[in-house]
Design a protein around this motif. Sequence first.
Motif, PDB file in Angstrom:
ATOM      1  N   ILE A  36       0.841  -1.205   0.000  1.00 19.43           N
ATOM      2  CA  ILE A  36       0.000   0.000   0.000  1.00 19.43           C
ATOM      3  C   ILE A  36       0.872   1.250   0.000  1.00 19.43           C
ATOM      4  O   ILE A  36       0.593   2.216  -0.710  1.00 19.43           O
ATOM      5  CB  ILE A  36      -0.982  -0.035   1.189  1.00 19.43           C
ATOM      6  CG1 ILE A  36      -2.028  -1.118   0.927  1.00 19.43           C
ATOM      7  CG2 ILE A  36      -1.634   1.312   1.403  1.00 19.43           C
ATOM      8  CD1 ILE A  36      -2.966  -1.404   2.059  1.00 19.43           C
ATOM      9  N   ALA A  37       1.956   1.222   0.744  1.00 19.57           N
ATOM     10  CA  ALA A  37       2.875   2.371   0.769  1.00 19.57           C
ATOM     11  C   ALA A  37       3.525   2.576  -0.594  1.00 19.57           C
ATOM     12  O   ALA A  37       3.651   3.711  -1.064  1.00 19.57           O
ATOM     13  CB  ALA A  37       3.944   2.163   1.843  1.00 19.57           C
ATOM     14  N   LEU A  38       3.955   1.475  -1.238  1.00 20.77           N
ATOM     15  CA  LEU A  38       4.559   1.590  -2.571  1.00 20.77           C
ATOM     16  C   LEU A  38       3.580   2.179  -3.585  1.00 20.77           C
ATOM     17  O   LEU A  38       3.976   2.919  -4.483  1.00 20.77           O
ATOM     18  CB  LEU A  38       5.004   0.223  -3.069  1.00 20.77           C
ATOM     19  CG  LEU A  38       6.356  -0.294  -2.570  1.00 20.77           C
ATOM     20  CD1 LEU A  38       6.548  -1.740  -3.007  1.00 20.77           C
ATOM     21  CD2 LEU A  38       7.481   0.562  -3.093  1.00 20.77           C
ATOM     22  N   LEU A  39       2.317   1.819  -3.444  1.00 18.73           N
ATOM     23  CA  LEU A  39       1.292   2.293  -4.379  1.00 18.73           C
ATOM     24  C   LEU A  39       0.835   3.709  -4.063  1.00 18.73           C
ATOM     25  O   LEU A  39       0.129   4.315  -4.872  1.00 18.73           O
ATOM     26  CB  LEU A  39       0.090   1.335  -4.369  1.00 18.73           C
ATOM     27  CG  LEU A  39       0.376  -0.092  -4.821  1.00 18.73           C
ATOM     28  CD1 LEU A  39      -0.864  -0.970  -4.607  1.00 18.73           C
ATOM     29  CD2 LEU A  39       0.823  -0.131  -6.276  1.00 18.73           C
ATOM     30  N   GLY A  40       1.210   4.207  -2.892  1.00 16.81           N
ATOM     31  CA  GLY A  40       0.791   5.545  -2.496  1.00 16.81           C
ATOM     32  C   GLY A  40      -0.677   5.625  -2.167  1.00 16.81           C
ATOM     33  O   GLY A  40      -1.303   6.670  -2.339  1.00 16.81           O
ATOM     34  N   LEU A  41      -1.226   4.523  -1.677  1.00 21.93           N
ATOM     35  CA  LEU A  41      -2.658   4.502  -1.335  1.00 21.93           C
ATOM     36  C   LEU A  41      -2.899   4.851   0.120  1.00 21.93           C
ATOM     37  O   LEU A  41      -2.122   4.706   0.958  1.00 21.93           O
ATOM     38  CB  LEU A  41      -3.250   3.119  -1.625  1.00 21.93           C
ATOM     39  CG  LEU A  41      -3.161   2.653  -3.079  1.00 21.93           C
ATOM     40  CD1 LEU A  41      -3.678   1.249  -3.216  1.00 21.93           C
ATOM     41  CD2 LEU A  41      -3.944   3.595  -3.972  1.00 21.93           C
TER      42      LEU A  41
END
Length: 140
Positions: A135-140
């Motif tokens: 989720i952090a990598l996706l910026g969500l």
Amino acid sequence: MGETFRFGNVTGPVNAGSGTQYVGGHHQVAGRDLHGVAGNQIMNQGLHADLEAIRNALGELRLTATERQNAERELSAVEDAVRAETPDREQAADHLQALTSGLERAGALADAGTSLVDALGRIAQWLGPLGAGVIALLGL
């Protein structure tokens, strides 16, 4: 106008939450919480659709042969982990993280459509705290 509900004689532990009800040891599955009943694995249809969406999106991304091979290997490992008799969320999370990180390093996440990012995000959410890195990598 109020509504009245009558449940008759309800005994035993009754817990209701997140769309799933447990009544006296009998497992009732309701809503989107479709995980397993009587030892048989019944996967959430949305999870299957998200895995398929990721597989389809990989075919459309601009990746080198090595990047594509790595991405397909990681996705297959995620699929194996979640489709097991007892889903291994930790293994799924590790491979989903590796898949997402590899796509990010390849610059493919920036080029990907929302269907890929959304599918990765939904699977990460299904993983709960184990999916936080994705989720952090996706910026969500």
